[in-house]
Enzyme design. Sequence first.
Site, PDB file in Angstrom:
ATOM      1  CB  THR A   1      -0.941   0.019   1.223  1.00 23.22           C
ATOM      2  OG1 THR A   1      -2.012   0.906   0.953  1.00 23.22           O
ATOM      3  CG2 THR A   1      -0.239   0.448   2.480  1.00 23.22           C
TER       4      THR A   1
ATOM      5  CE  LYS B   1      -4.861  -0.681   0.148  1.00 25.18           C
ATOM      6  NZ  LYS B   1      -3.597  -0.813  -0.563  1.00 25.18           N
TER       7      LYS B   1
ATOM      8  N   GLY C   1      -5.700   6.973   7.168  1.00 21.22           N
ATOM      9  CA  GLY C   1      -5.233   6.064   6.129  1.00 21.22           C
ATOM     10  C   GLY C   1      -4.356   5.026   6.790  1.00 21.22           C
TER      11      GLY C   1
ATOM     12  CB  SER D   1       5.508  -1.012  -0.260  1.00 21.63           C
ATOM     13  OG  SER D   1       4.303  -0.925  -0.978  1.00 21.63           O
TER      14      SER D   1
END
Length: 176
Positions: free
Chosen positions: A6, A38, A50, A129
Amino acid sequence: MQFHGTTILAVRLNGQLAVAGDGQVTLNNTVIKHHARKVRRIYNDSIITGFAGATADALTLSEKLEKKLERYNGKLMRSAVELAREWRTDKYLRRLEAIMIAADDTSIFLISGNGDVIEPDQDIIAIGSGGVAAQSAALALSRHTDLAAREIVDAAMAIASATCVYTNDSITVEEM
């Protein structure tokens, strides 16, 4: 703590706040969902959160944060500190694998299970990431363009999705 799968980016600029998240959900090396949400609003739509990490864990933490906000009359800093303290010390919560960003009209915080409650110096922060790519792009755009917060998160998330295999271009943005 680095979570794969994500990218969440929060930018506050000139009185505007935009928080964006990609929609990709992966299980190991397989994409299993392309349009996950998200990023969401909590506490009477006055807080945007988030998350990165395990979805059920992140939703549990979001619910916990909302309860803290109710207890502390919507004070985000106090609620974030109390959540991080409980997260770090509670035997059950300590095992949750997620990290979150929470923002309101005056503050942005990164909250982690390590007890971190970090307010970025430049009102730009990213997790996940693709977070480094998104945050770097947002910082450069905020310094060298006249783009609004929403335009910066759109462009920065596009850059992150082009460089991180765990980030896609199905972006959700919430603004204040």
